[in-house]
Motif scaffolding. Structure first.
Motif, PDB file in Angstrom:
ATOM      1  N   THR A 273      12.190  13.899 -18.569  1.00 41.23           N
ATOM      2  CA  THR A 273      11.855  14.279 -17.201  1.00 41.23           C
ATOM      3  C   THR A 273      13.098  14.771 -16.478  1.00 41.23           C
ATOM      4  OG1 THR A 273      10.102  12.604 -17.118  1.00 41.23           O
ATOM      5  CG2 THR A 273      10.885  13.457 -15.016  1.00 41.23           C
ATOM      6  N   LEU A 274      12.930  15.812 -15.672  1.00 38.00           N
ATOM      7  CA  LEU A 274      13.988  16.330 -14.810  1.00 38.00           C
ATOM      8  C   LEU A 274      13.475  16.292 -13.377  1.00 38.00           C
ATOM      9  CD1 LEU A 274      16.726  17.853 -14.351  1.00 38.00           C
ATOM     10  CD2 LEU A 274      15.436  19.981 -14.629  1.00 38.00           C
ATOM     11  N   ILE A 275      14.217  15.624 -12.503  1.00 35.80           N
ATOM     12  CA  ILE A 275      13.844  15.561 -11.092  1.00 35.80           C
ATOM     13  C   ILE A 275      14.761  16.484 -10.295  1.00 35.80           C
ATOM     14  CG2 ILE A 275      13.462  14.090  -9.087  1.00 35.80           C
ATOM     15  CD1 ILE A 275      13.228  11.705 -10.917  1.00 35.80           C
ATOM     16  N   VAL A 276      14.164  17.400  -9.553  1.00 39.21           N
ATOM     17  CA  VAL A 276      14.908  18.354  -8.729  1.00 39.21           C
ATOM     18  C   VAL A 276      14.261  18.395  -7.349  1.00 39.21           C
ATOM     19  CG1 VAL A 276      15.604  19.763 -10.709  1.00 39.21           C
ATOM     20  CG2 VAL A 276      13.489  20.292  -9.494  1.00 39.21           C
ATOM     21  N   ASP A 277      14.936  19.026  -6.412  1.00 41.50           N
ATOM     22  CA  ASP A 277      14.312  19.184  -5.094  1.00 41.50           C
ATOM     23  C   ASP A 277      14.344  20.641  -4.650  1.00 41.50           C
ATOM     24  OD1 ASP A 277      17.017  19.493  -4.361  1.00 41.50           O
ATOM     25  OD2 ASP A 277      16.609  18.705  -2.358  1.00 41.50           O
ATOM     26  N   THR A 278      14.416  21.531  -5.630  1.00 42.62           N
ATOM     27  CA  THR A 278      14.429  22.955  -5.336  1.00 42.62           C
ATOM     28  C   THR A 278      13.615  23.691  -6.383  1.00 42.62           C
ATOM     29  OG1 THR A 278      15.887  24.844  -4.890  1.00 42.62           O
ATOM     30  CG2 THR A 278      16.500  23.416  -6.722  1.00 42.62           C
ATOM     31  N   ASP A 279      13.127  24.860  -6.036  1.00 37.19           N
ATOM     32  CA  ASP A 279      12.388  25.661  -6.997  1.00 37.19           C
ATOM     33  C   ASP A 279      13.334  26.163  -8.086  1.00 37.19           C
ATOM     34  OD1 ASP A 279       9.964  25.405  -5.658  1.00 37.19           O
ATOM     35  OD2 ASP A 279      10.368  27.138  -4.376  1.00 37.19           O
ATOM     36  N   LEU A 280      12.853  26.155  -9.316  1.00 32.13           N
ATOM     37  CA  LEU A 280      13.649  26.619 -10.446  1.00 32.13           C
ATOM     38  C   LEU A 280      13.282  28.050 -10.801  1.00 32.13           C
ATOM     39  CD1 LEU A 280      13.434  23.454 -12.732  1.00 32.13           C
ATOM     40  CD2 LEU A 280      15.253  24.067 -11.118  1.00 32.13           C
ATOM     41  N   ALA A 281      14.264  28.786 -11.298  1.00 34.27           N
ATOM     42  CA  ALA A 281      14.010  30.154 -11.741  1.00 34.27           C
ATOM     43  C   ALA A 281      13.051  30.146 -12.926  1.00 34.27           C
ATOM     44  CB  ALA A 281      15.326  30.828 -12.132  1.00 34.27           C
ATOM     45  N   PRO A 282      12.247  31.204 -13.078  1.00 34.79           N
ATOM     46  CA  PRO A 282      11.286  31.265 -14.191  1.00 34.79           C
ATOM     47  C   PRO A 282      11.932  31.046 -15.554  1.00 34.79           C
ATOM     48  CG  PRO A 282      10.846  33.018 -12.617  1.00 34.79           C
ATOM     49  CD  PRO A 282      12.133  32.371 -12.188  1.00 34.79           C
ATOM     50  N   GLU A 283      13.156  31.556 -15.741  1.00 38.19           N
ATOM     51  CA  GLU A 283      13.829  31.391 -17.024  1.00 38.19           C
ATOM     52  C   GLU A 283      14.137  29.924 -17.303  1.00 38.19           C
ATOM     53  OE1 GLU A 283      14.833  33.309 -14.576  1.00 38.19           O
ATOM     54  OE2 GLU A 283      14.635  35.393 -15.273  1.00 38.19           O
ATOM     55  N   MET A 284      14.527  29.190 -16.271  1.00 38.90           N
ATOM     56  CA  MET A 284      14.802  27.767 -16.429  1.00 38.90           C
ATOM     57  C   MET A 284      13.516  26.998 -16.708  1.00 38.90           C
ATOM     58  SD  MET A 284      16.939  25.205 -16.468  1.00 38.90           S
ATOM     59  CE  MET A 284      18.456  25.510 -15.545  1.00 38.90           C
ATOM     60  N   VAL A 285      12.471  27.329 -15.983  1.00 36.67           N
ATOM     61  CA  VAL A 285      11.181  26.670 -16.200  1.00 36.67           C
ATOM     62  C   VAL A 285      10.706  26.903 -17.634  1.00 36.67           C
ATOM     63  CG1 VAL A 285       8.741  26.647 -15.545  1.00 36.67           C
ATOM     64  CG2 VAL A 285      10.505  26.808 -13.776  1.00 36.67           C
ATOM     65  N   ALA A 286      10.856  28.132 -18.120  1.00 41.36           N
ATOM     66  CA  ALA A 286      10.436  28.455 -19.492  1.00 41.36           C
ATOM     67  C   ALA A 286      11.248  27.662 -20.512  1.00 41.36           C
ATOM     68  CB  ALA A 286      10.586  29.951 -19.739  1.00 41.36           C
ATOM     69  N   ALA A 287      12.559  27.540 -20.275  1.00 42.31           N
ATOM     70  CA  ALA A 287      13.424  26.793 -21.198  1.00 42.31           C
ATOM     71  C   ALA A 287      13.038  25.319 -21.224  1.00 42.31           C
ATOM     72  CB  ALA A 287      14.886  26.953 -20.784  1.00 42.31           C
ATOM     73  N   LEU A 288      12.753  24.753 -20.059  1.00 43.85           N
ATOM     74  CA  LEU A 288      12.355  23.349 -19.986  1.00 43.85           C
ATOM     75  C   LEU A 288      10.994  23.128 -20.640  1.00 43.85           C
ATOM     76  CD1 LEU A 288      13.520  22.735 -16.326  1.00 43.85           C
ATOM     77  CD2 LEU A 288      14.457  21.581 -18.334  1.00 43.85           C
ATOM     78  N   THR A 289      10.092  24.057 -20.451  1.00 45.94           N
ATOM     79  CA  THR A 289       8.758  23.962 -21.061  1.00 45.94           C
ATOM     80  C   THR A 289       8.849  23.988 -22.579  1.00 45.94           C
ATOM     81  OG1 THR A 289       7.730  25.022 -19.127  1.00 45.94           O
ATOM     82  CG2 THR A 289       6.471  25.010 -21.190  1.00 45.94           C
ATOM     83  N   ARG A 290       9.715  24.855 -23.102  1.00 47.15           N
ATOM     84  CA  ARG A 290       9.897  24.928 -24.555  1.00 47.15           C
ATOM     85  C   ARG A 290      10.407  23.605 -25.119  1.00 47.15           C
ATOM     86  NH1 ARG A 290      11.928  30.105 -23.367  1.00 47.15           N
ATOM     87  NH2 ARG A 290      14.087  29.342 -23.473  1.00 47.15           N
ATOM     88  N   GLN A 291      11.219  22.924 -24.351  1.00 47.50           N
ATOM     89  CA  GLN A 291      11.804  21.644 -24.802  1.00 47.50           C
ATOM     90  C   GLN A 291      10.939  20.449 -24.393  1.00 47.50           C
ATOM     91  OE1 GLN A 291      14.143  21.556 -26.824  1.00 47.50           O
ATOM     92  NE2 GLN A 291      15.304  23.445 -26.626  1.00 47.50           N
ATOM     93  N   GLN A 292       9.768  20.719 -23.813  1.00 46.55           N
ATOM     94  CA  GLN A 292       8.808  19.685 -23.423  1.00 46.55           C
ATOM     95  C   GLN A 292       9.405  18.699 -22.405  1.00 46.55           C
ATOM     96  OE1 GLN A 292       7.615  18.152 -27.335  1.00 46.55           O
ATOM     97  NE2 GLN A 292       5.786  19.447 -27.264  1.00 46.55           N
ATOM     98  N   VAL A 293      10.140  19.243 -21.470  1.00 43.33           N
ATOM     99  CA  VAL A 293      10.712  18.452 -20.382  1.00 43.33           C
ATOM    100  C   VAL A 293       9.814  18.593 -19.153  1.00 43.33           C
ATOM    101  CG1 VAL A 293      12.726  18.051 -18.906  1.00 43.33           C
ATOM    102  CG2 VAL A 293      13.032  18.871 -21.264  1.00 43.33           C
ATOM    103  N   ALA A 294       9.318  17.467 -18.641  1.00 38.28           N
ATOM    104  CA  ALA A 294       8.505  17.485 -17.433  1.00 38.28           C
ATOM    105  C   ALA A 294       9.403  17.632 -16.214  1.00 38.28           C
ATOM    106  CB  ALA A 294       7.678  16.202 -17.330  1.00 38.28           C
ATOM    107  N   VAL A 295       9.013  18.496 -15.302  1.00 39.67           N
ATOM    108  CA  VAL A 295       9.788  18.711 -14.076  1.00 39.67           C
ATOM    109  C   VAL A 295       9.037  18.103 -12.906  1.00 39.67           C
ATOM    110  CG1 VAL A 295      10.813  20.406 -12.518  1.00 39.67           C
ATOM    111  CG2 VAL A 295      10.795  20.833 -14.983  1.00 39.67           C
ATOM    112  N   ILE A 296       9.731  17.245 -12.152  1.00 39.37           N
ATOM    113  CA  ILE A 296       9.163  16.627 -10.954  1.00 39.37           C
ATOM    114  C   ILE A 296       9.923  17.148  -9.742  1.00 39.37           C
ATOM    115  CG2 ILE A 296       8.781  14.479  -9.699  1.00 39.37           C
ATOM    116  CD1 ILE A 296       8.522  13.039 -12.333  1.00 39.37           C
ATOM    117  N   ARG A 297       9.190  17.661  -8.781  1.00 35.85           N
ATOM    118  CA  ARG A 297       9.803  18.156  -7.537  1.00 35.85           C
ATOM    119  C   ARG A 297       9.825  17.030  -6.513  1.00 35.85           C
ATOM    120  NH1 ARG A 297      10.344  23.113  -4.630  1.00 35.85           N
ATOM    121  NH2 ARG A 297      11.503  22.525  -2.759  1.00 35.85           N
ATOM    122  N   ALA A 298      11.003  16.722  -6.030  1.00 34.43           N
ATOM    123  CA  ALA A 298      11.151  15.654  -5.026  1.00 34.43           C
ATOM    124  C   ALA A 298      10.728  16.146  -3.654  1.00 34.43           C
ATOM    125  CB  ALA A 298      12.598  15.176  -5.010  1.00 34.43           C
TER     126      ALA A 298
END
Length: 251
Positions: free
Chosen positions: A226-251
């Motif tokens: 899991t990665l917790i952030v409080d800002t929108d991520l760029a599409p490239e970052m979101v795609a990289a995290l999705t490939r690695q099966q990392v869940a993103v939580i927006r604070a």
């Protein structure tokens, strides 16, 4: 074009594209790769970028001394810390890394939440003194003053005897290609050891750490669940995290 003008353009490209390659810059400016590498070396020496094999990445702003870092992106860190605390369930064994964001977690942790916290951060341990239901295990070792955590062989040995539910890990950089990074070689090793002893690693990253890199790799993005952030991520970052099966939580 003057060298100073070229360096400013390199920094502008880096800010826009989040990484630069020596080969591409060589073609763009019509210069040899040796000349580009010299520019990158000089910019790195000024602390303006982080060199990597084949190019450079944005340098992390989270490498300043602890007292200074405490005042950087406070609201961001507080929002992330509050969201992180919501992931903790009663009865869990929780590994807590040192750092300014994990310190903020203490302010949101219910005093009556019955958990066990294992940490190598003296300040985290002391901060939990007023939480009567939290059992605290402080891992001792040589104090690394920059991050106010203990390090060394004794820390690695103690970590190897823990089986935790969650590890809340602090980093200084999160980048789609560099992964999770920090500013000290030994500290990176401690973070890997802690992550290996937890069922899930949760990385907390305030805004200044996103799309930035530091000298020493903790691991690639797959290290975290899991990665917790409080800002929108760029599409490239979101795609990289999705490939690695990392869940993103927006604070």
């Amino acid at each position: 074009m003057l060298a100073s003008q070229r360096k400013q353009q390199i920094l502008q490209i880096l800010a826009e594209e989040k990484q630069v390659l020596s080969s591409e810059l060589s073609q763009r400016f019509g210069l040899s790769e040796d000349s580009i590498r010299r520019d990158l070396r000089e910019l790195a020496a000024e602390g303006l970028l982080q060199r990597v094999h084949g190019g450079a990445l944005p340098v992390s702003a989270a490498l300043a001394p602890f007292d200074i870092r405490k005042n950087v992106q406070i609201r961001s860190k507080q929002a992330i810390a509050q969201k992180a605390v919501s992931l903790i369930q009663p009865g869990q064994v929780v590994l807590m890394d040192g750092g300014t964001t994990t310190e903020e977690m203490i302010t949101f942790l219910p005093p009556d939440l019955p958990i066990t916290v294992v940490t190598h951060s003296p300040s985290i341990a002391v901060g939990l003194v007023a939480h009567p239901s939290v059992e605290v295990i402080l891992i001792g070792g040589k104090l690394f003053k920059h991050s106010v955590v203990t390090m060394g062989a004794s820390v690695i040995e103690a970590i190897s005897r823990v089986n935790a539910d969650l590890f809340f890990m602090g980093v200084t950089g999160v980048h789609k290609t560099a992964g999770f990074t920090t500013g000290n070689y030994e500290e990176a090793g401690i973070k890997r050891a802690l992550s290996a002893r937890a069922a899930e690693t949760v990385v907390m990253a305030s805004q200044e750490k996103i799309n930035a890199a530091s000298p020493f790799a903790i691991g690639d993005l797959s290290l975290a669940g899991t990665l917790i952030v409080d800002t929108d991520l760029a599409p490239e970052m979101v795609a990289a995290l999705t490939r690695q099966q990392v869940a993103v939580i927006r604070a």
